[in-house]
Design a protein around this motif. Structure first.
Motif: not given
Length: 141
Positions: A81-82, A109-111, A117-119, A125-130
């Motif tokens: 839940n992003i 939140p700090n990022m 610009d933040f995405k 199960g597959k990971g995260t990309t920031v």
């Protein structure tokens, strides 16, 4: 200029090395100290999240005349839940990380606060990309 770092996931003491090295690069380039601080904070928070939650990952940084682009990618469990994870104070950090002073729920939140610009993309199960972009006022020397 492009930089790539592997963020190990098995040693919390290694977290922060990539952000520290990028900070030094930006200082050598004469980038505004406020931009350097924002970049270092955003990267450090992402590194900590990779170590605490995802077993490590990869950091790719591109420094151009007007923008620093930071892409942090892991193959961890993903974020279910992003919207919830973006709330100040929300944390799923394990107890061991909390005992060491991490896991206060301020990483994402700090990022976002330190990036222009933040995405975030994540799939359970597959990971995260920031991906974060930080504008450079003026160009590096």
């Amino acid at each position: 200029m492009k930089y790539h770092y592997m963020i190990p996931g098995d040693d919390i003491t290694c977290a922060g090395k990539a952000s520290s090295e990028i900070k030094k690069v930006l200082q050598r380039l004469g980038v505004d100290p406020e931009v350097i601080k924002r970049t270092a904070v955003a990267m450090y928070e992402a590194e900590m999240n990779m170590v605490v939650h995802a077993g490590g990952g990869n950091a790719d940084i591109v420094i151009e005349n007007d923008t620093i682009t930071i892409t942090m990618k892991d193959n961890g469990p993903g974020i279910e839940n992003i919207e919830l994870a973006m709330q100040d104070g929300y944390s799923t950090a394990p107890e061991i990380a909390r005992e060491m002073g991490f896991g206060a729920g301020m990483g994402l939140p700090n990022m976002k606060r330190n990036a222009d610009d933040f995405k975030i993309e994540s799939e359970p199960g597959k990971g995260t990309t920031v991906t974060m972009k930080i504008k450079i006022q003026g160009s590096p020397s």
